[in-house]
Motif scaffolding. Structure first.
Motif, mmCIF file in Angstrom:
data_model
loop_
_atom_site.group_PDB
_atom_site.id
_atom_site.type_symbol
_atom_site.label_atom_id
_atom_site.label_comp_id
_atom_site.label_asym_id
_atom_site.label_seq_id
_atom_site.Cartn_x
_atom_site.Cartn_y
_atom_site.Cartn_z
ATOM 1 N N ILE A 222 0.843 -1.198 0.000
ATOM 2 C CA ILE A 222 0.000 0.000 0.000
ATOM 3 C C ILE A 222 0.879 1.248 0.000
ATOM 4 C CG2 ILE A 222 -1.603 1.367 1.404
ATOM 5 C CD1 ILE A 222 -2.891 -1.291 2.263
ATOM 6 N N ALA A 223 1.945 1.220 0.798
ATOM 7 C CA ALA A 223 2.867 2.354 0.823
ATOM 8 C C ALA A 223 3.496 2.585 -0.541
ATOM 9 C CB ALA A 223 3.950 2.135 1.873
ATOM 10 N N LEU A 224 3.797 1.510 -1.260
ATOM 11 C CA LEU A 224 4.358 1.640 -2.601
ATOM 12 C C LEU A 224 3.361 2.328 -3.526
ATOM 13 C CD1 LEU A 224 6.559 1.031 -4.695
ATOM 14 C CD2 LEU A 224 5.542 -1.251 -4.971
ATOM 15 N N SER A 281 -4.049 7.826 -20.438
ATOM 16 C CA SER A 281 -2.919 7.474 -19.576
ATOM 17 C C SER A 281 -2.283 6.184 -20.048
ATOM 18 C CB SER A 281 -3.382 7.350 -18.119
ATOM 19 O OG SER A 281 -4.469 6.456 -18.000
ATOM 20 N N TRP A 282 -0.999 6.003 -19.692
ATOM 21 C CA TRP A 282 -0.267 4.832 -20.151
ATOM 22 C C TRP A 282 0.853 4.515 -19.166
ATOM 23 C CZ3 TRP A 282 0.362 9.768 -21.726
ATOM 24 C CH2 TRP A 282 1.658 10.308 -21.725
ATOM 25 N N ASN A 283 1.267 3.236 -19.155
ATOM 26 C CA ASN A 283 2.443 2.868 -18.362
ATOM 27 C C ASN A 283 3.405 1.945 -19.111
ATOM 28 O OD1 ASN A 283 1.187 0.367 -18.277
ATOM 29 N ND2 ASN A 283 0.904 0.335 -16.050
ATOM 30 N N LYS A 284 3.105 1.657 -20.360
ATOM 31 C CA LYS A 284 4.010 0.826 -21.152
ATOM 32 C C LYS A 284 5.370 1.514 -21.245
ATOM 33 C CE LYS A 284 4.383 -1.627 -25.586
ATOM 34 N NZ LYS A 284 4.439 -2.967 -24.989
ATOM 35 N N GLY A 285 6.422 0.804 -20.855
ATOM 36 C CA GLY A 285 7.761 1.365 -20.884
ATOM 37 C C GLY A 285 8.179 2.087 -19.618
ATOM 38 N N VAL A 286 7.279 2.162 -18.630
ATOM 39 C CA VAL A 286 7.622 2.849 -17.382
ATOM 40 C C VAL A 286 8.516 1.958 -16.522
ATOM 41 C CG1 VAL A 286 6.692 3.726 -15.195
ATOM 42 C CG2 VAL A 286 5.571 4.310 -17.360
ATOM 43 N N ASP A 287 9.575 2.510 -15.998
ATOM 44 C CA ASP A 287 10.473 1.818 -15.072
ATOM 45 C C ASP A 287 10.003 2.143 -13.655
ATOM 46 O OD1 ASP A 287 12.510 0.873 -13.473
ATOM 47 O OD2 ASP A 287 14.030 2.281 -14.223
ATOM 48 N N TYR A 288 9.347 1.190 -13.005
ATOM 49 C CA TYR A 288 8.755 1.479 -11.700
ATOM 50 C C TYR A 288 9.797 1.592 -10.594
ATOM 51 C CZ TYR A 288 4.013 1.588 -13.324
ATOM 52 O OH TYR A 288 2.863 1.979 -13.960
ATOM 53 N N ALA A 289 10.969 1.024 -10.793
ATOM 54 C CA ALA A 289 12.052 1.244 -9.834
ATOM 55 C C ALA A 289 12.547 2.687 -9.934
ATOM 56 C CB ALA A 289 13.192 0.267 -10.075
ATOM 57 N N GLY A 290 12.740 3.149 -11.149
ATOM 58 C CA GLY A 290 13.155 4.530 -11.346
ATOM 59 C C GLY A 290 12.118 5.508 -10.850
ATOM 60 N N VAL A 301 8.989 3.376 1.826
ATOM 61 C CA VAL A 301 8.691 2.111 1.154
ATOM 62 C C VAL A 301 9.820 1.109 1.392
ATOM 63 C CG1 VAL A 301 8.308 1.012 -1.086
ATOM 64 C CG2 VAL A 301 7.245 3.225 -0.579
ATOM 65 N N GLU A 302 11.047 1.552 1.233
ATOM 66 C CA GLU A 302 12.186 0.650 1.426
ATOM 67 C C GLU A 302 12.213 0.096 2.846
ATOM 68 O OE1 GLU A 302 15.316 3.278 0.399
ATOM 69 O OE2 GLU A 302 14.982 3.127 -1.776
ATOM 70 N N ASP A 311 10.925 -8.735 -0.933
ATOM 71 C CA ASP A 311 11.972 -8.280 -1.850
ATOM 72 C C ASP A 311 11.398 -7.154 -2.713
ATOM 73 O OD1 ASP A 311 13.687 -7.982 -4.153
ATOM 74 O OD2 ASP A 311 14.646 -9.861 -3.559
ATOM 75 N N LEU A 312 11.790 -5.940 -2.443
ATOM 76 C CA LEU A 312 11.271 -4.782 -3.173
ATOM 77 C C LEU A 312 11.631 -4.850 -4.649
ATOM 78 C CD1 LEU A 312 9.881 -2.034 -3.296
ATOM 79 C CD2 LEU A 312 12.021 -0.991 -2.503
ATOM 80 N N ARG A 313 12.848 -5.278 -4.950
ATOM 81 C CA ARG A 313 13.262 -5.342 -6.354
ATOM 82 C C ARG A 313 12.371 -6.305 -7.141
ATOM 83 N NH1 ARG A 313 19.503 -6.295 -7.754
ATOM 84 N NH2 ARG A 313 19.520 -4.252 -6.718
ATOM 85 N N THR A 314 11.997 -7.419 -6.523
ATOM 86 C CA THR A 314 11.117 -8.369 -7.212
ATOM 87 C C THR A 314 9.777 -7.729 -7.529
ATOM 88 O OG1 THR A 314 12.170 -10.273 -6.162
ATOM 89 C CG2 THR A 314 9.940 -10.581 -6.999
ATOM 90 N N ASP A 315 9.203 -7.011 -6.564
ATOM 91 C CA ASP A 315 7.910 -6.358 -6.807
ATOM 92 C C ASP A 315 8.025 -5.275 -7.872
ATOM 93 O OD1 ASP A 315 6.526 -7.936 -5.088
ATOM 94 O OD2 ASP A 315 6.035 -6.357 -3.641
ATOM 95 N N LEU A 316 9.108 -4.497 -7.839
ATOM 96 C CA LEU A 316 9.278 -3.436 -8.833
ATOM 97 C C LEU A 316 9.470 -4.025 -10.226
ATOM 98 C CD1 LEU A 316 11.584 -1.027 -6.786
ATOM 99 C CD2 LEU A 316 9.149 -0.723 -7.301
ATOM 100 N N ASN A 317 10.220 -5.126 -10.319
ATOM 101 C CA ASN A 317 10.380 -5.783 -11.618
ATOM 102 C C ASN A 317 9.050 -6.323 -12.120
ATOM 103 O OD1 ASN A 317 13.117 -5.278 -11.766
ATOM 104 N ND2 ASN A 317 13.719 -7.259 -10.909
#
Length: 450
Positions: A222-224, A281-290, A301-302, A311-317
């Motif tokens: 939720i925080a993310l 609106s669109w999100n194709k190509g968005v880097d959610y980690a960035g 969040v971290e 694992d935050l990186r797994t969720d962001l990927n």
């Protein structure tokens, strides 16, 4: 006690928020010399009020998102105060035949209402444009285009980043919530069929968030989503959490979501799509980690992910790899044309924003200031902040202090210190009305811009 489902929640939210965004219905009042009204060429209506002892100044008021009903003041109390002080008021409904996201006609109708006032009521010596919420975006457009028709502008809780940024950061948050808590809806977030369907989607997402809040992993996610939404972490009736109280920050962000925020913003997306003629609106190509790295809530969040062992990186990927929503180019072009501001300023503009605005995040002011700066017009813009929760939650004294600061700029040709927190607070206190809470503040960068 169970939370009411969308049919009752949306009705309650719409009533409360429409009052905040649009302003109250206005009509003749004992303090006015005359109440005036009429119809514009596109079917929009306009209303105006002139006090018995008019000081020559006219406030052109732009109302916010909601039913296209004419309004000429942000609240009943402000309306009474400015009439008593000798100001006249005018405002239009915008085109009643289209979407409540009425940016196609709003600026045109506001200028037409101003012309109608001149023709039927009188010629003002000075015109100051005032706008609230979505009307703050309209107000910024008027400040951009209004040379020779308006002299200055005051924006209140304005949606000044514009429609494209708004839709994209809201999509990022909704996509995150759906991915982790309501995957059946992850591909149903755009191209909404109706406001009813949008309301049902909001209801499912809110229910999923309520369930997720019961677990540490759910709270981290939720925080993310809240980080992507630029969601304030100071809720009504609460003290602001400390900078390192990450769990407390999430709990107050959850409070906003549980109290019906999604029940407003998701159906509003349908109105924007209706206005633009397609998905905006669109999100194709968005880097959610960035995207998270740019958020002021990244450390929160971290920390919550680390505490839960997720694992935050797994969720962001997962978010990045699953992002495949594309927009309708024609609809985006339409929204950019009708629903942006800040490309330049023709007249001085003072924007005022609460620091914990759940609906139009204060970070929008950062995006707007950057746009005005790139246009070379920063000298015309000033921004001020009120330490308070909730959208458009200003006292009458704060609004009048802002108005007087704009007048100072017009009288002297310089802002000097008139729009500083200290001077605005002093001016508000001297009014002896309902108090003020101006504060020195700098908003963070808006997350989710493309």
């Amino acid at each position: 006690m169970p939370r009411p489902r969308f049919s009752t929640l949306a009705a309650a939210s719409a009533t409360a928020l429409a009052t905040a965004l649009i302003g109250p219905a206005t009509g003749a009042h004992a303090s006015t010399e005359g109440h005036y009204s009429g119809t514009l060429s596109d079917g929009a209506t306009w209303i105006a009020d002139k006090p018995a002892q008019w000081n020559g100044s006219l406030l052109l008021f732009s109302h916010g998102f909601g039913p296209t009903t004419a309004a000429d003041a942000p609240s009943t109390a402000v309306r009474q105060a400015v009439l008593n002080a000798g100001y006249a008021l005018v405002g239009s409904s915008y085109d009643p035949n289209g979407s409540m996201w009425a940016l196609d006609s709003a600026e045109r109708d506001q200028f037409a209402a101003l012309t109608a006032f001149r023709q039927q009521v009188g010629t003002p010596t000075r015109v100051i444009s005032v706008g609230q919420s979505m009307g703050g975006l309209i107000n910024a457009q008027i400040a951009r285009d209004g040379a020779g028709r308006v002299d200055g502008a005051l924006g209140l809780c304005g949606l000044v980043a514009g429609g494209v940024d708004l839709d994209n950061y809201q999509l990022d948050a909704e996509y995150t919530l759906a991915t982790f808590f309501d995957p059946a809806d992850a591909d149903k977030l755009v191209n909404l069929d109706s406001q009813t369907d949008a309301g049902a989607l909001a209801d499912r997402l809110t229910t999923a968030v309520e369930s997720a809040q019961q677990t540490p992993a759910g709270r981290a996610r939720i925080a993310l989503a809240a980080a992507y939404l630029n969601l304030a972490d100071w809720a009504p009736g609460r003290q602001p959490p400390s900078r390192d109280d990450f769990a407390g920050q999430e709990e107050q962000q959850y409070t906003w979501l549980a109290q019906g925020l999604l029940g407003f913003i998701v159906p509003a997306r349908w109105s924007v799509e209706q206005s633009a003629g397609g998905n905006t609106s669109w999100n194709k190509g968005v880097d959610y980690a960035g995207l998270l790295r740019k958020s002021a809530h990244a450390k929160q969040v971290e920390a919550l992910y680390r505490d839960t062992g997720l694992d935050l990186r797994t969720d962001l990927n997962r978010l990045t790899h699953g992002a495949d929503i594309t927009a309708d180019p024609a609809a985006v072009a339409h929204l950019k044309r009708t629903s942006t501001a800040g490309q330049s300023l023709d007249v001085p503009l003072l924007d005022i924003h609460t620091t914990a605005d759940q609906l139009v995040p204060v970070e929008q002011e950062s995006a707007f200031a950057g746009r005005v700066r790139r246009a070379g017009d920063s000298a015309l813009l000033r921004q001020a902040y009120v330490a308070r929760q909730s959208h458009c939650n200003f006292t009458t004294a704060e609004v009048l202090a802002g108005l007087h600061a704009v007048e100072h700029r017009l009288d002297t040709g310089h802002w000097n210190n008139s729009a500083t927190a200290a001077e605005l607070q002093r001016g508000a206190d001297e009014l002896g009305l309902d108090g003020a809470a101006f504060t020195d503040y700098r908003p963070n960068r808006l997350t989710g811009t493309r």
